[in-house]
Design a protein around this motif. Structure first.
Motif, PDB file in Angstrom:
ATOM      1  N   ALA A 173       6.622  11.797   3.592  1.00 28.62           N
ATOM      2  CA  ALA A 173       7.713  10.922   3.891  1.00 28.62           C
ATOM      3  C   ALA A 173       7.505  10.478   5.240  1.00 28.62           C
ATOM      4  O   ALA A 173       7.573   8.889   5.378  1.00 28.62           O
ATOM      5  CB  ALA A 173       9.089  11.377   4.046  1.00 28.62           C
ATOM      6  N   GLU A 174       7.036  11.141   6.261  1.00 29.97           N
ATOM      7  CA  GLU A 174       6.786  10.577   7.596  1.00 29.97           C
ATOM      8  C   GLU A 174       5.539   9.653   7.568  1.00 29.97           C
ATOM      9  O   GLU A 174       5.450   8.725   8.033  1.00 29.97           O
ATOM     10  CB  GLU A 174       6.845  11.716   8.830  1.00 29.97           C
ATOM     11  CG  GLU A 174       8.183  12.386   8.968  1.00 29.97           C
ATOM     12  CD  GLU A 174       8.186  13.332  10.106  1.00 29.97           C
ATOM     13  OE1 GLU A 174       7.121  13.320  10.939  1.00 29.97           O
ATOM     14  OE2 GLU A 174       9.147  14.123  10.126  1.00 29.97           O
ATOM     15  N   THR A 175       4.630   9.889   6.809  1.00 27.44           N
ATOM     16  CA  THR A 175       3.558   9.039   6.755  1.00 27.44           C
ATOM     17  C   THR A 175       3.745   7.897   6.235  1.00 27.44           C
ATOM     18  O   THR A 175       3.200   6.847   6.626  1.00 27.44           O
ATOM     19  CB  THR A 175       2.162   9.891   5.956  1.00 27.44           C
ATOM     20  OG1 THR A 175       2.282  11.141   6.683  1.00 27.44           O
ATOM     21  CG2 THR A 175       1.089   9.001   6.073  1.00 27.44           C
ATOM     22  N   LEU A 176       4.468   7.929   5.283  1.00 27.52           N
ATOM     23  CA  LEU A 176       4.864   6.677   4.382  1.00 27.52           C
ATOM     24  C   LEU A 176       5.584   5.790   5.321  1.00 27.52           C
ATOM     25  O   LEU A 176       5.273   4.341   5.329  1.00 27.52           O
ATOM     26  CB  LEU A 176       5.689   7.064   3.293  1.00 27.52           C
ATOM     27  CG  LEU A 176       6.150   5.949   2.216  1.00 27.52           C
ATOM     28  CD1 LEU A 176       5.079   5.324   1.440  1.00 27.52           C
ATOM     29  CD2 LEU A 176       7.072   6.529   1.359  1.00 27.52           C
ATOM     30  N   GLY A 177       6.393   6.377   6.169  1.00 25.99           N
ATOM     31  CA  GLY A 177       7.127   5.530   7.111  1.00 25.99           C
ATOM     32  C   GLY A 177       6.037   4.740   8.162  1.00 25.99           C
ATOM     33  O   GLY A 177       6.544   3.795   8.537  1.00 25.99           O
ATOM     34  N   ARG A 179      -4.327   9.314   5.509  1.00 28.80           N
ATOM     35  CA  ARG A 179      -5.072  10.746   5.622  1.00 28.80           C
ATOM     36  C   ARG A 179      -5.275  11.140   7.398  1.00 28.80           C
ATOM     37  O   ARG A 179      -4.818  12.371   7.484  1.00 28.80           O
ATOM     38  CB  ARG A 179      -6.422  10.709   5.398  1.00 28.80           C
ATOM     39  CG  ARG A 179      -6.553  10.708   3.891  1.00 28.80           C
ATOM     40  CD  ARG A 179      -7.961  10.517   3.223  1.00 28.80           C
ATOM     41  NE  ARG A 179      -7.804  10.077   1.808  1.00 28.80           N
ATOM     42  CZ  ARG A 179      -7.483  10.808   0.879  1.00 28.80           C
ATOM     43  NH1 ARG A 179      -7.535  12.141   0.879  1.00 28.80           N
ATOM     44  NH2 ARG A 179      -7.333  10.243  -0.161  1.00 28.80           N
ATOM     45  N   GLU A 180      -5.390  10.448   8.267  1.00 29.21           N
ATOM     46  CA  GLU A 180      -5.400  10.737   9.557  1.00 29.21           C
ATOM     47  C   GLU A 180      -3.944  11.075  10.183  1.00 29.21           C
ATOM     48  O   GLU A 180      -3.749  12.002  10.613  1.00 29.21           O
ATOM     49  CB  GLU A 180      -5.886   9.310  10.539  1.00 29.21           C
ATOM     50  CG  GLU A 180      -7.292   9.418  10.335  1.00 29.21           C
ATOM     51  CD  GLU A 180      -7.857   8.092  10.922  1.00 29.21           C
ATOM     52  OE1 GLU A 180      -7.098   7.253  11.453  1.00 29.21           O
ATOM     53  OE2 GLU A 180      -9.207   7.660  10.663  1.00 29.21           O
ATOM     54  N   THR A 181      -3.031  10.065   9.869  1.00 34.17           N
ATOM     55  CA  THR A 181      -1.674  10.468  10.070  1.00 34.17           C
ATOM     56  C   THR A 181      -1.068  11.618   9.751  1.00 34.17           C
ATOM     57  O   THR A 181      -0.595  12.516  10.233  1.00 34.17           O
ATOM     58  CB  THR A 181      -0.625   9.133   9.684  1.00 34.17           C
ATOM     59  OG1 THR A 181      -1.362   8.108  10.198  1.00 34.17           O
ATOM     60  CG2 THR A 181       0.585   9.281  10.049  1.00 34.17           C
ATOM     61  N   ALA A 182      -1.354  11.825   8.290  1.00 31.50           N
ATOM     62  CA  ALA A 182      -0.754  13.062   7.595  1.00 31.50           C
ATOM     63  C   ALA A 182      -1.605  14.412   8.048  1.00 31.50           C
ATOM     64  O   ALA A 182      -0.905  15.225   8.252  1.00 31.50           O
ATOM     65  CB  ALA A 182      -1.017  13.221   5.905  1.00 31.50           C
ATOM     66  N   ALA A 183      -2.771  14.181   8.546  1.00 31.45           N
ATOM     67  CA  ALA A 183      -3.599  15.426   8.988  1.00 31.45           C
ATOM     68  C   ALA A 183      -2.880  16.017  10.370  1.00 31.45           C
ATOM     69  O   ALA A 183      -2.404  17.020  10.750  1.00 31.45           O
ATOM     70  CB  ALA A 183      -4.910  15.052   9.194  1.00 31.45           C
ATOM     71  N   THR A 187       0.854  -1.254  -0.041  1.00 26.91           N
ATOM     72  CA  THR A 187       0.067   0.030   0.204  1.00 26.91           C
ATOM     73  C   THR A 187       0.857   1.141   0.111  1.00 26.91           C
ATOM     74  O   THR A 187       0.442   2.317   0.192  1.00 26.91           O
ATOM     75  CB  THR A 187      -1.146  -0.034   1.248  1.00 26.91           C
ATOM     76  OG1 THR A 187      -0.328   0.033   2.282  1.00 26.91           O
ATOM     77  CG2 THR A 187      -1.866  -1.190   1.192  1.00 26.91           C
ATOM     78  N   ALA A 188       2.112   1.178  -0.221  1.00 22.74           N
ATOM     79  CA  ALA A 188       3.138   2.345  -0.102  1.00 22.74           C
ATOM     80  C   ALA A 188       2.607   3.382  -1.148  1.00 22.74           C
ATOM     81  O   ALA A 188       2.496   4.556  -0.812  1.00 22.74           O
ATOM     82  CB  ALA A 188       4.579   2.016  -0.287  1.00 22.74           C
TER      83      ALA A 188
END
Ligand code: NDP
Ligand code: MG
Length: 387
Positions: free
Chosen positions: A350-354, A374-378, A319-320
């Motif tokens: 980049a941090e969300t991807l990690g 979406r939650e993490t990136a927000a 899902t990357a």
């Protein structure tokens, strides 16, 4: 004849959608189905002009408003995301132009593919997020995938000069956007208005910002991997500020076949509608002497780290790529609201991807990763927000 096969235009009120309707008008192609999200006035105007049987409005409140406005017409308004999917499942269009913005375009694409119809794909997120699944389902139903993204249209056209096993590399051109040549330091504080001033292409705001960060080119690398089944290490990005060569294919004999035309999305839409035929162009002819010169350079991976990050995401798989896309949608929206600095967009992505990406590749995992990203990136965008 091919060009009279009825079409549907999804995302009809957007930059590509409006251009697709212009092409349909010029070719005399009937339009049976339109979709939009919440732009009621633009949707009403398109429905009155193109008299589709139905128009899907994915925002429910906007759908109610539109139904009142279109009460005197024969066009039926279909509300909600489910309504759009049902409309696709039963429409008489033979070709579906998907010009919806973002991963919201995925399920409509799958609905078209499951019916075995032609999908003229501007929505690159479909291939970025779930390219493998889309290809598998298209192979099963006989659906045709016709790229509308200019680079992929160019590659698709250039691929007819040889056989798949004779392809050595794909060369994806990039305009470089408004910040070509900028250092990472200088990019940190560029403004919304500067990011939206693209030198060669007139596009929607999200993709214009993605061009400025080169995330767009990263998505296009992933899109090319998935559409053409070429591994990422055989795809090279070359900066070409004039945007005349839209991309190229290098064959094993080192011959390079490219597609050249003026930068105008209508040409790409037209080819996806009329393929395999060609029709008199709606776009202006290319005057090479007037262009004068074509120049090329290598991209700067330090100033534009989202480009190498996209290679990393597609190599990683699972899902990357979906996480990359969802995180970027959130980060760019925050930048457009002027809540996040331009230089923080790559950090949020980049941090969300990690944090979020998983190895699974089925639709359920993809949709779950999209939501989680979406939650993490927000949360990250709030953490790094401008004060
Ligand atoms: P725009 O923002 O101009 O238009 C987006 C369209 O999608 C509008 O019709 C909008 O409706 C609709 N939409 C927005 N959100 C949703 C949602 N959640 N559900 C359903 N529909 C929605 O985008 P562009 O035309 O610039 O881009 C569309 C796609 O084409 C993107 O995937 C982009 O990457 C790709 N593309 C665009 C190019 C260009 O030149 N613009 C070039 C190559 C690819 P409403 O107006 O009601 O909000
Ligand atoms: Mg493109």
């Amino acid at each position: 004849m091919n060009q009279e096969r009825p079409i549907a235009v999804l995302g009809a009120t957007g930059s590509v959608g409006r251009q697709a309707l212009e092409v349909a008008e010029a070719l005399g192609t009937p339009v049976t189905l339109l979709s939009a999200h919440s732009s009621v006035a633009a949707a009403e105007a398109a429905a009155r002009r193109f008299t589709p049987t139905r128009i899907a409005m994915t925002d429910e409140a906007a759908a109610r408003d539109l139904a009142v406005r279109l009460a005197d017409t024969a066009t039926k308004v279909v509300p909600g995301r489910e309504g759009l999917l049902e409309a696709i499942a039963t429409d008489r269009a033979e070709t579906y132009v998907n010009a919806i913005l973002g991963s919201a375009g995925l399920l409509p694409s799958l609905a078209v593919v499951d019916r075995g119809k032609r999908l003229a794909l501007a929505n690159k997120e479909t291939m970025v997020v779930a390219g493998k699944l889309v290809r598998e389902r298209a192979a099963a139903t006989g659906a045709e995938l016709l790229p509308v993204d200019s680079e992929h249209s160019a590659i698709f056209q250039s691929l007819s000069a040889g056989r798949p096993r004779e392809v050595k590399r794909l060369i994806l051109t990039a305009s470089g956007g408004p910040f070509r040549g900028y250092t990472r330091e200088r990019l940190a504080t560029v403004t919304r208005a500067e990011a939206l001033a693209h030198p060669t292409w007139q596009m929607g705001e999200k993709i214009t910002v993605d061009s400025a960060t080169m995330m767009n080119k990263g998505f296009e690398v992933i899109e090319a991997v998935r559409l053409f089944d070429v591994p990422p290490d055989r795809i090279e990005v070359v900066v070409h500020p004039e945007s005349i060569i839209h991309s190229a294919v290098e064959y094993i004999d080192n011959t390079v076949i490219a597609e050249l035309s003026v930068p105008d999305m209508r040409a790409c839409v037209q080819y996806a509608l009329t393929y395999p035929a060609r029709r008199v162009g709606v776009t202006p002819a290319l005057d090479l002497a007037a262009v004068g010169g074509l120049t090329f350079a290598r991209p700067d991976p330090v100033a534009f780290p989202l480009l190498p990050l996209a290679y990393e995401a597609v190599r990683r798989g699972g899902t990357a790529p979906a996480v990359l896309n969802a995180a970027d949608e959130v980060a760019v929206a925050a930048f457009l609201r002027e809540e996040l600095a331009f230089g923080e967009i790559p950090r949020v992505v980049a941090e969300t991807l990690g944090i979020v990406a998983t190895p699974a590749e089925d639709l359920e995992a993809i949709l779950a990763s999209d939501t989680a990203a979406r939650e993490t990136a927000a949360a990250l965008a709030a953490k790094y927000a401008l004060r």
